[in-house]
Each structure stands twice: as C-alpha cells, then as structure tokens.
Design a protein around this motif. Structure first.
Motif, PDB file in Angstrom:
ATOM      1  N   THR A  89      59.446   2.173  38.206  1.00 37.47           N
ATOM      2  CA  THR A  89      58.779   2.360  36.727  1.00 37.47           C
ATOM      3  C   THR A  89      57.322   2.684  37.092  1.00 37.47           C
ATOM      4  O   THR A  89      56.759   3.458  36.147  1.00 37.47           O
ATOM      5  CB  THR A  89      58.905   1.205  35.758  1.00 37.47           C
ATOM      6  N   GLU A  90      56.764   1.909  37.834  1.00 39.55           N
ATOM      7  CA  GLU A  90      55.262   2.443  38.162  1.00 39.55           C
ATOM      8  C   GLU A  90      55.129   3.844  38.700  1.00 39.55           C
ATOM      9  O   GLU A  90      54.187   4.413  38.230  1.00 39.55           O
ATOM     10  CB  GLU A  90      54.693   1.345  39.030  1.00 39.55           C
ATOM     11  N   ARG A  91      55.757   4.080  39.639  1.00 37.67           N
ATOM     12  CA  ARG A  91      55.964   5.603  40.245  1.00 37.67           C
ATOM     13  C   ARG A  91      56.166   6.674  39.117  1.00 37.67           C
ATOM     14  O   ARG A  91      55.687   7.597  39.437  1.00 37.67           O
ATOM     15  CB  ARG A  91      56.890   5.659  41.411  1.00 37.67           C
ATOM     16  N   LEU A  92      57.009   6.231  38.369  1.00 32.23           N
ATOM     17  CA  LEU A  92      57.377   7.268  37.251  1.00 32.23           C
ATOM     18  C   LEU A  92      56.605   7.228  35.787  1.00 32.23           C
ATOM     19  O   LEU A  92      56.522   8.216  35.230  1.00 32.23           O
ATOM     20  CB  LEU A  92      58.830   7.135  36.806  1.00 32.23           C
ATOM     21  N   SER A  93      55.891   6.251  35.823  1.00 29.23           N
ATOM     22  CA  SER A  93      54.929   6.273  34.569  1.00 29.23           C
ATOM     23  C   SER A  93      53.772   7.117  34.659  1.00 29.23           C
ATOM     24  O   SER A  93      53.307   7.706  35.819  1.00 29.23           O
ATOM     25  CB  SER A  93      54.469   4.760  34.429  1.00 29.23           C
ATOM     26  N   SER A  94      53.542   7.801  33.782  1.00 24.94           N
ATOM     27  CA  SER A  94      52.364   8.798  33.467  1.00 24.94           C
ATOM     28  C   SER A  94      52.683   9.982  34.181  1.00 24.94           C
ATOM     29  O   SER A  94      51.817  10.721  34.655  1.00 24.94           O
ATOM     30  CB  SER A  94      51.007   8.203  33.725  1.00 24.94           C
ATOM     31  N   ALA A  95      53.916  10.345  34.701  1.00 26.74           N
ATOM     32  CA  ALA A  95      54.324  11.652  35.344  1.00 26.74           C
ATOM     33  C   ALA A  95      54.288  12.855  34.550  1.00 26.74           C
ATOM     34  O   ALA A  95      54.750  12.625  33.461  1.00 26.74           O
ATOM     35  CB  ALA A  95      55.816  11.361  35.998  1.00 26.74           C
ATOM     36  N   ARG A  96      53.614  13.745  34.998  1.00 20.65           N
ATOM     37  CA  ARG A  96      53.806  14.903  34.187  1.00 20.65           C
ATOM     38  C   ARG A  96      54.933  15.974  34.404  1.00 20.65           C
ATOM     39  O   ARG A  96      55.184  16.706  33.791  1.00 20.65           O
ATOM     40  CB  ARG A  96      52.344  15.911  34.628  1.00 20.65           C
ATOM     41  N   ALA A  97      55.559  15.614  35.612  1.00 21.07           N
ATOM     42  CA  ALA A  97      56.744  16.218  36.139  1.00 21.07           C
ATOM     43  C   ALA A  97      57.708  15.383  36.676  1.00 21.07           C
ATOM     44  O   ALA A  97      57.173  14.693  37.807  1.00 21.07           O
ATOM     45  CB  ALA A  97      56.491  17.503  36.839  1.00 21.07           C
ATOM     46  N   ILE A  98      58.788  15.454  36.367  1.00 19.15           N
ATOM     47  CA  ILE A  98      59.871  14.660  37.193  1.00 19.15           C
ATOM     48  C   ILE A  98      61.041  15.578  37.511  1.00 19.15           C
ATOM     49  O   ILE A  98      61.541  15.924  36.711  1.00 19.15           O
ATOM     50  CB  ILE A  98      60.576  13.447  36.508  1.00 19.15           C
ATOM     51  N   VAL A  99      61.364  15.728  38.622  1.00 20.87           N
ATOM     52  CA  VAL A  99      62.488  16.628  39.376  1.00 20.87           C
ATOM     53  C   VAL A  99      63.239  15.946  39.958  1.00 20.87           C
ATOM     54  O   VAL A  99      63.089  15.518  40.910  1.00 20.87           O
ATOM     55  CB  VAL A  99      61.800  17.940  39.999  1.00 20.87           C
ATOM     56  N   ALA A 150      67.095  12.699  45.052  1.00 24.02           N
ATOM     57  CA  ALA A 150      65.866  12.506  45.348  1.00 24.02           C
ATOM     58  C   ALA A 150      65.058  12.869  44.211  1.00 24.02           C
ATOM     59  O   ALA A 150      65.330  13.702  43.372  1.00 24.02           O
ATOM     60  CB  ALA A 150      65.415  13.262  46.683  1.00 24.02           C
ATOM     61  N   VAL A 151      63.742  12.174  44.011  1.00 24.40           N
ATOM     62  CA  VAL A 151      63.123  12.380  42.789  1.00 24.40           C
ATOM     63  C   VAL A 151      61.688  12.557  43.281  1.00 24.40           C
ATOM     64  O   VAL A 151      61.229  12.165  44.458  1.00 24.40           O
ATOM     65  CB  VAL A 151      62.955  10.898  42.235  1.00 24.40           C
ATOM     66  N   ALA A 152      61.027  13.948  42.820  1.00 23.46           N
ATOM     67  CA  ALA A 152      59.705  14.426  42.772  1.00 23.46           C
ATOM     68  C   ALA A 152      58.999  13.939  41.764  1.00 23.46           C
ATOM     69  O   ALA A 152      59.360  14.778  40.882  1.00 23.46           O
ATOM     70  CB  ALA A 152      60.035  15.872  43.440  1.00 23.46           C
ATOM     71  N   VAL A 153      57.754  13.440  41.853  1.00 24.26           N
ATOM     72  CA  VAL A 153      57.020  13.069  40.574  1.00 24.26           C
ATOM     73  C   VAL A 153      55.765  13.543  40.943  1.00 24.26           C
ATOM     74  O   VAL A 153      55.233  13.346  41.883  1.00 24.26           O
ATOM     75  CB  VAL A 153      57.065  11.679  40.661  1.00 24.26           C
ATOM     76  N   SER A 154      54.995  14.343  40.145  1.00 23.89           N
ATOM     77  CA  SER A 154      53.937  14.779  39.898  1.00 23.89           C
ATOM     78  C   SER A 154      53.054  14.224  38.865  1.00 23.89           C
ATOM     79  O   SER A 154      53.612  14.415  37.622  1.00 23.89           O
ATOM     80  CB  SER A 154      53.641  16.393  39.950  1.00 23.89           C
ATOM     81  N   LYS A 155      51.899  13.491  39.073  1.00 22.39           N
ATOM     82  CA  LYS A 155      51.053  13.016  37.904  1.00 22.39           C
ATOM     83  C   LYS A 155      49.954  13.944  37.863  1.00 22.39           C
ATOM     84  O   LYS A 155      49.108  13.724  36.903  1.00 22.39           O
ATOM     85  CB  LYS A 155      50.591  11.553  38.282  1.00 22.39           C
ATOM     86  N   LEU A 156      49.894  15.107  38.586  1.00 20.49           N
ATOM     87  CA  LEU A 156      48.627  16.041  38.171  1.00 20.49           C
ATOM     88  C   LEU A 156      48.943  17.210  37.633  1.00 20.49           C
ATOM     89  O   LEU A 156      48.390  17.896  36.873  1.00 20.49           O
ATOM     90  CB  LEU A 156      47.790  16.232  39.846  1.00 20.49           C
ATOM     91  N   ASP A 157      50.212  17.882  38.330  1.00 14.06           N
ATOM     92  CA  ASP A 157      50.569  19.222  37.787  1.00 14.06           C
ATOM     93  C   ASP A 157      52.084  19.177  37.425  1.00 14.06           C
ATOM     94  O   ASP A 157      52.774  18.743  38.238  1.00 14.06           O
ATOM     95  CB  ASP A 157      50.238  19.856  39.190  1.00 14.06           C
ATOM     96  N   GLU A 158      52.309  20.067  36.520  1.00 16.61           N
ATOM     97  CA  GLU A 158      53.738  20.104  36.370  1.00 16.61           C
ATOM     98  C   GLU A 158      54.434  20.797  36.879  1.00 16.61           C
ATOM     99  O   GLU A 158      55.648  20.759  37.024  1.00 16.61           O
ATOM    100  CB  GLU A 158      53.777  20.526  34.683  1.00 16.61           C
ATOM    101  N   VAL A 159      54.114  21.932  37.747  1.00 21.38           N
ATOM    102  CA  VAL A 159      54.882  22.978  38.434  1.00 21.38           C
ATOM    103  C   VAL A 159      54.744  22.656  39.782  1.00 21.38           C
ATOM    104  O   VAL A 159      55.776  22.983  40.526  1.00 21.38           O
ATOM    105  CB  VAL A 159      53.947  24.249  38.333  1.00 21.38           C
TER     106      VAL A 159
END
Length: 178
Positions: free
Chosen positions: A14-24, A79-88
């Motif tokens: 939950t902490e890793r996914l919070s405030s994510a700009r992109a979840i792939v 697998a989950v790729a999460v970016s908190k800085l860039d959507e792309v």
C-alpha cells in the motif's frame, strides 16, 4: 503469525503504491533471471519501482487505496511497475527493454496500466511509450516559442543592414561628387 506477515506485506505494498502517477501490470512469463535483473536495473535507473507479489495481496493493497479497476487483470504471473515521478516511464522502459534485449519477442508484455485514474490497455500503453519524453516536448515548445522572436530579430537585422548599405552608398556618391 502468517496473518501478521501478510498484513505487513499488504501495508508495504500500500505504501509503495500510494501516490503513484503510473501503475503498470506486466505479464513477465517467458524471461529468465538474467533478463529480469536487466529489466529491474532499467526500471531502477528510471526511478520506477518494479516488484512481483501475490495477486491477492496486490489486490488488497490496491483496494485499500480505492483502486478496484485493476482487479480483473490480477491473474496469472503479474509484476508491478510503479512510478511516482513520471506517468510514462514504466511503459517507455518496458518498450525499450523489449526492443533492445528481447528483440521484439513479445514478452514480457503489458497487461494493463492505471494512469491518472484511467485504465490503459496494452496498445494504448505502447502508443504512450512511443511519445516523446517530457524534456523533448518542452524543448519543442520552447523552440516554437523562440522561432518568431528569432525571425523578428533577423528581419530587423536585415533592415538595418540595408539601411547602412544605403547610407554608405550615399556617402560614397557625395564623396565622388565633391
């Protein structure tokens, strides 16, 4: 004991996914450990968090954050790729990895992306990844804004140059006349 471990894992997710700009979500089957490590390194360099966890735990963490749209896609190896800085960046890095390392074999592949509270399918993620980077777009915008000013300056310089040539010609003509 097992419940408390799962609770800690879900809390961490939950902490890793919070405030994510992109979840792939990525279907990672078909790649070996060496390739997985290369992909992880690429994601790490782009400041993308990449991890594998049980689908049920990911689902619980996402649901805790109010994201239920990804539930149908949490099946099979994920697998989950999460970016908190860039959507792309997660999509862009996976596309680069497929081209450079996997030689367009088609795996690993996108399952789905969650960006700006919208679901993006694999084709849309691929198209998004092929867009120019933020820096490239800003450079193009600045170049577009700078072009009229540059043209204006060069036109004015041309007018001034012609005026100086005209004055010089008049001065030479008067010198010859006297």
């Amino acid at each position: 004991m097992v419940q408390s471990i799962k609770y800690k894992i879900v809390k961490d997710l939950t902490e890793r996914l919070s405030s994510a700009r992109a979840i792939v979500l990525v279907d990672y089957k078909g790649i070996n450990i060496e390739q997985v490590n290369q992909l992880r390194n690429r994601f790490r360099e782009s400041q993308v968090d990449y991890f594998v966890q049980k689908n049920t735990l990911i689902k619980i963490a996402l649901n805790d954050l109010g994201i239920t749209e990804l539930d149908p896609y949490l099946k099979g190896p994920t697998a989950v790729a999460v970016s908190k800085l860039d959507e792309v960046s997660p999509a862009r890095e996976l596309i680069k990895f497929l081209k450079e390392v996997m030689e367009d074999k088609g795996f690993p592949s996108f399952k789905v992306g969650y960006i700006a509270e919208h679901i993006f399918n694999a084709d849309e993620l691929t198209a998004l990844a092929k867009l120019p980077s933020r820096e490239e777009l800003l450079a193009k915008v600045l170049a577009g804004m700078n072009a009229p000013l540059s043209n204006f300056v060069s036109i004015n310089q041309g007018i001034l140059r012609k005026f100086v040539y005209a004055l010089d010609a008049i001065a030479k003509k008067q010198a010859e006349a006297s």
